[in-house]
Design a protein around this motif. Structure first.
Motif, PDB file in Angstrom:
ATOM      1  N   GLY A  28       0.783  -1.226   0.000  1.00 33.54           N
ATOM      2  CA  GLY A  28       0.000   0.000   0.000  1.00 33.54           C
ATOM      3  C   GLY A  28       0.817   1.280   0.000  1.00 33.54           C
ATOM      4  N   VAL A  29       2.031   1.233  -0.557  1.00 35.39           N
ATOM      5  CA  VAL A  29       2.900   2.411  -0.563  1.00 35.39           C
ATOM      6  C   VAL A  29       2.669   3.244  -1.816  1.00 35.39           C
ATOM      7  N   ASP A  30       3.205   4.448  -1.792  1.00 37.55           N
ATOM      8  CA  ASP A  30       3.122   5.326  -2.962  1.00 37.55           C
ATOM      9  C   ASP A  30       4.351   5.183  -3.847  1.00 37.55           C
ATOM     10  N   PHE A  31       5.532   5.060  -3.211  1.00 34.68           N
ATOM     11  CA  PHE A  31       6.789   4.925  -3.943  1.00 34.68           C
ATOM     12  C   PHE A  31       7.608   3.795  -3.314  1.00 34.68           C
ATOM     13  N   TYR A  32       8.283   3.030  -4.174  1.00 27.47           N
ATOM     14  CA  TYR A  32       9.096   1.911  -3.679  1.00 27.47           C
ATOM     15  C   TYR A  32      10.216   1.687  -4.688  1.00 27.47           C
ATOM     16  N   CYS A  33      11.432   1.540  -4.182  1.00 27.48           N
ATOM     17  CA  CYS A  33      12.574   1.392  -5.083  1.00 27.48           C
ATOM     18  C   CYS A  33      13.484   0.277  -4.585  1.00 27.48           C
ATOM     19  N   PHE A  34      14.057  -0.476  -5.526  1.00 25.66           N
ATOM     20  CA  PHE A  34      15.092  -1.445  -5.179  1.00 25.66           C
ATOM     21  C   PHE A  34      16.012  -1.652  -6.364  1.00 25.66           C
ATOM     22  N   SER A  35      17.136  -2.304  -6.103  1.00 26.00           N
ATOM     23  CA  SER A  35      18.182  -2.463  -7.104  1.00 26.00           C
ATOM     24  C   SER A  35      18.268  -3.917  -7.556  1.00 26.00           C
ATOM     25  N   TRP A  36      18.171  -4.155  -8.842  1.00 24.44           N
ATOM     26  CA  TRP A  36      18.256  -5.516  -9.363  1.00 24.44           C
ATOM     27  C   TRP A  36      19.657  -6.085  -9.196  1.00 24.44           C
ATOM     28  N   ALA A  68       5.918   3.814  -8.675  1.00 28.35           N
ATOM     29  CA  ALA A  68       5.100   4.916  -8.176  1.00 28.35           C
ATOM     30  C   ALA A  68       3.659   4.615  -8.558  1.00 28.35           C
ATOM     31  N   SER A  69       2.776   4.575  -7.586  1.00 27.78           N
ATOM     32  CA  SER A  69       1.377   4.269  -7.859  1.00 27.78           C
ATOM     33  C   SER A  69       0.782   5.323  -8.793  1.00 27.78           C
ATOM     34  N   TRP A  70      -0.249   4.923  -9.504  1.00 27.02           N
ATOM     35  CA  TRP A  70      -0.888   5.858 -10.439  1.00 27.02           C
ATOM     36  C   TRP A  70      -1.436   7.081  -9.694  1.00 27.02           C
ATOM     37  N   SER A  71      -2.023   6.857  -8.518  1.00 28.19           N
ATOM     38  CA  SER A  71      -2.564   7.989  -7.766  1.00 28.19           C
ATOM     39  C   SER A  71      -1.466   8.940  -7.331  1.00 28.19           C
ATOM     40  N   ALA A  72      -0.297   8.396  -6.957  1.00 32.69           N
ATOM     41  CA  ALA A  72       0.821   9.263  -6.571  1.00 32.69           C
ATOM     42  C   ALA A  72       1.358  10.019  -7.775  1.00 32.69           C
TER      43      ALA A  72
END
Length: 403
Positions: free
Chosen positions: A207-215, A228-232
């Protein structure tokens, strides 16, 4: 059923050399099939995207498949995904898309990697925002709803946090924190770099707005991904060229940083982690829990060792990222001494979590000794490292460095 460690290790070419990799939180080894996929792209389809000729259409299709695989992996839509060179770069790009009002408040976790701190400190300076530092204390500090609540107000616009500390290994209850922050109308930005190699990720569940990680820490090459969620996204401005579309997240802040060749590795990593008949997440989590438990039990029984983060090997509480210091030894000296006695690749330092190491943990510039494991490590490797450490710590001839 026994964990298929032989199959796993054969899947990673780098593991065939005489080196034990215990620095995986800094970057995992790359899946063999992903290496082949990158090579094949460069051999066959290394052209600009969007062309109508045969090789051009193949290149565009393969590029799109990588986006679809990433979106599927995190349970998101393709237009909610962007690639970049690093999490540091993607969060910095994101910070330039957000606009708040003077006097608005943002809550920044002090337990985070600097990649999820510096962009927001800079944003606050540019837009004259109020920073509230989320800074639990002690040797086992944790980000929890109850220590976040006093920092929230009607002026809170953004809350930033890590899903798991790359020093402590502690897992954050992101869903509960997101629900709390959203009650105050705040956006939630999560650094998932340390957690991603060890757990499946579901954006709808978190349920987050932004989330990042490194492959490159999830068995792929040096490329990262932002959700980044569409709403954000409706609250973001675009950084893209004026004549280009501004619809998807990649349009808004990708800035052509999605390396065509490197993202070819992603579909194979996704298949390996989600559609493999030999392994599954339950098996991976159970295997890693055994690894961290073995090391933690050894460290916990030594009165000269201080463990940072939980001392339990419970996989619900922590990841196999184990950090500690040893009385009478500098972290650097101990790592160097370990390297002289074996082929164990461990590290010392703050690992870009300098505010955590120098603040709540109250350590010096040499920081902690960190042993970070993943599912391709073995119990035999852990036992070997323990043997080397024990030899150093119990030998009358050892000469420790200064603290």
């Amino acid at each position: 059923m026994a964990f298929p460690i032989d199959y796993v290790r054969k899947s990673f070419p780098a593991l065939q050399q005489d080196q034990v990799f215990f620095d995986n939180a800094g970057g995992s080894q790359t899946l063999g099939q992903s290496i082949e996929d990158i090579r094949r792209y460069l051999m066959d389809t290394n052209v600009q995207l969007g062309a109508s000729y045969n090789v051009g259409t193949k290149a565009t299709d393969r590029y799109q498949i990588a986006f679809e695989a990433s979106a599927r992996y995190v349970n998101a839509n393709v237009d909610e995904i962007a690639y970049g060179a690093s999490t540091t770069q993607l969060f910095r790009n994101l910070s330039w898309t957000l606009q708040f009002s003077e006097g608005d408040e943002i809550v920044i976790s002090a337990l985070d990697h600097e990649s999820n701190i510096a962009p927001w400190v800079d944003l606050a300076q540019r837009q004259k925002l109020v920073i509230k530092w989320w800074e639990p204390s002690g040797n086992d500090p944790a980000l929890k709803p109850d220590n976040l609540l006093p920092l929230l107000s009607s002026k809170t616009k953004l809350v930033t946090l890590t899903h798991a500390s790359n020093v402590l290994g502690t897992i954050t209850d992101v869903r509960s924190i997101s629900e709390l922050a959203h009650q105050y109308g705040a956006l939630v930005c999560v650094d998932g770099v340390a957690l991603a190699p060890h757990r499946p990720i579901d954006m709808k569940l978190l349920g987050v707005d932004f989330y990042c990680f490194s492959w490159y820490k999830v068995y792929g090459p040096h490329v990262s991904m932002l959700y980044a969620s569409w709403s954000a996204q409706l609250k973001m401005k675009s950084l893209g060229h004026f004549f280009n579309p501004h619809v998807s997240l990649a349009d808004k802040l990708g800035l052509a940083a999605a390396s065509y060749e490197l993202i070819q590795a992603v579909p194979s990593v996704v298949e390996y982690l989600t559609s493999n008949t030999n392994i599954n997440w339950d098996g991976i989590i159970d295997h890693e829990a055994k690894l961290q438990t073995k090391l933690l039990e050894y460290l916990a029984q030594r009165p000269d060792v201080t463990i940072y983060g939980s001392k339990t090997g419970d996989s619900q509480v922590r990841l196999p990222i184990v950090s500690f210091t040893i009385r009478g030894w500098s972290s650097k000296k101990f790592v160097e001494a370990t390297e002289k006695l074996g082929n164990y690749g461990i590290r010392w330092g703050a690992f870009y979590s300098n505010r955590l190491v120098r603040g709540p943990l109250q350590l010096g510039s040499e920081g902690v000794i960190r042993v970070s494991m993943v599912h391709y490590n073995t119990e035999e490797e852990i036992q070997g490292l323990i043997g080397v450490m024990d030899k150093l710590l119990t030998s009358a001839e050892s000469v420790p460095g200064s603290t």
